[in-house]
Scaffold this active site. Sequence first.
Site, PDB file in Angstrom:
ATOM      1  CG  ASP A  59     -82.631  29.840  30.470  1.00 27.20           C
ATOM      2  OD1 ASP A  59     -83.862  29.739  30.691  1.00 27.20           O
ATOM      3  OD2 ASP A  59     -81.998  28.999  29.820  1.00 27.20           O
TER       4      ASP A  59
ATOM      5  CE1 TYR B 190     -89.232  24.675  28.444  1.00 28.34           C
ATOM      6  CE2 TYR B 190     -89.632  26.810  27.417  1.00 28.34           C
ATOM      7  CZ  TYR B 190     -89.032  25.562  27.398  1.00 28.34           C
ATOM      8  OH  TYR B 190     -88.239  25.194  26.337  1.00 28.34           O
TER       9      TYR B 190
ATOM     10  NE  ARG C 177     -79.138  27.211  23.788  1.00 30.14           N
ATOM     11  CZ  ARG C 177     -79.734  26.316  24.573  1.00 30.14           C
ATOM     12  NH1 ARG C 177     -80.772  25.648  24.131  1.00 30.14           N
ATOM     13  NH2 ARG C 177     -79.311  26.092  25.780  1.00 30.14           N
TER      14      ARG C 177
ATOM     15  NE  ARG D 149     -76.725  24.518  22.915  1.00 28.94           N
ATOM     16  CZ  ARG D 149     -77.895  24.002  22.715  1.00 28.94           C
ATOM     17  NH1 ARG D 149     -78.449  23.250  23.636  1.00 28.94           N
ATOM     18  NH2 ARG D 149     -78.541  24.206  21.600  1.00 28.94           N
TER      19      ARG D 149
ATOM     20  NE  ARG E 101     -71.912  21.611  30.998  1.00 30.16           N
ATOM     21  CZ  ARG E 101     -72.637  20.788  30.265  1.00 30.16           C
ATOM     22  NH1 ARG E 101     -73.577  21.258  29.470  1.00 30.16           N
ATOM     23  NH2 ARG E 101     -72.436  19.493  30.281  1.00 30.16           N
TER      24      ARG E 101
END
Length: 345
Positions: free
Chosen positions: A74, A151, A25, A29, A38
Amino acid sequence: MLQNDLLLRTLKGEQVERPPVWMMRQAGRYLPEYMVLREKYGFFERCQTPELACEITIQPVDIVGVDAAILFSDILVVPQAMGLEVQLIESKGPLLPDPIKNINDLNRVRVPDVNETLNYVFDAVKLIKKELNGRVPLIGFAGAPWTLLCYMVQGKGSKTFDEAKIFCYTQPETAHRLLQMITDTTIAYLKGQVKAGVDVVQIFDSWGGLLSPDDFENFSLKYIRQIVAALKDEVATIIFAKGAWHSLESMAATGAHGLGIDWCITPAMARQLAGSNVTLQGNFDPAKLLSPIPVIQKEVKKMLNDFGGQRHIANLGHGILPNVPVDHARAFVDTVKEYKKQLIS
């Protein structure tokens, strides 16, 4: 030609001057530069616009100095391509409003033509490779079929994924049909990434550790094995099954070039279980990156010594946390880059 091929040489088992380093990652972020993008663009807009995906992928190479770039995307682009609606709510996580509950729902999913449904990823890969211009290798990735099933059945994130497990235990035939569809899609998807130019692929089984060893074999590893077999002659492969260290020996037997491990197992034990013919990746606790920098440096050196300096890719045991200061991430990377252990001939 790659100017920095440390990662590839380590995955091949060659002697290297130091371990390569990247962070799961890493594209995203915790970087202020990412936050600017973002604010302007939605999550899937960032994934589906090759220029944005390219910029985000390369940011940590420029800013933190890692030895590899990992594609910004993703794992849920695969369920999306298979026909399920996927929403990503910022700071809340994924939502699949119409999850799979029984065999009739399988009529709503398909094994797609990835060149139609996921071509934006391949376009991004080509652009990233051009912009990287051989500086570092590019890692492509996909979610493991079990993690994607979690998911697709649960419909959202969960710590336990009870509904997904109950689905597998009460409707095993339907579960295996779905897992095979995900596997077939994933093989085509990763082959497309390789054709577009990725140098390594990683299979993320984020929820593998929720299964017992027998269930991990039955619902997860059986399908990961197919993916590795389909790709291992074309590209270096890494399996990261968080929490499933009990199955390192059988994961090593897939022929994968690398195995990612989390911080809940010692390097010595991981090596004992995995054997000497596979590269280990990990296993720094991401929360430790919030420690003072001298502590990070000390702990990273300890990790590197514990792995022995060879057949090791320095990484985190899971994704970097959003609140990690950039200079702490850089301290992690720089400590690995400065590491010199006497090569044992």
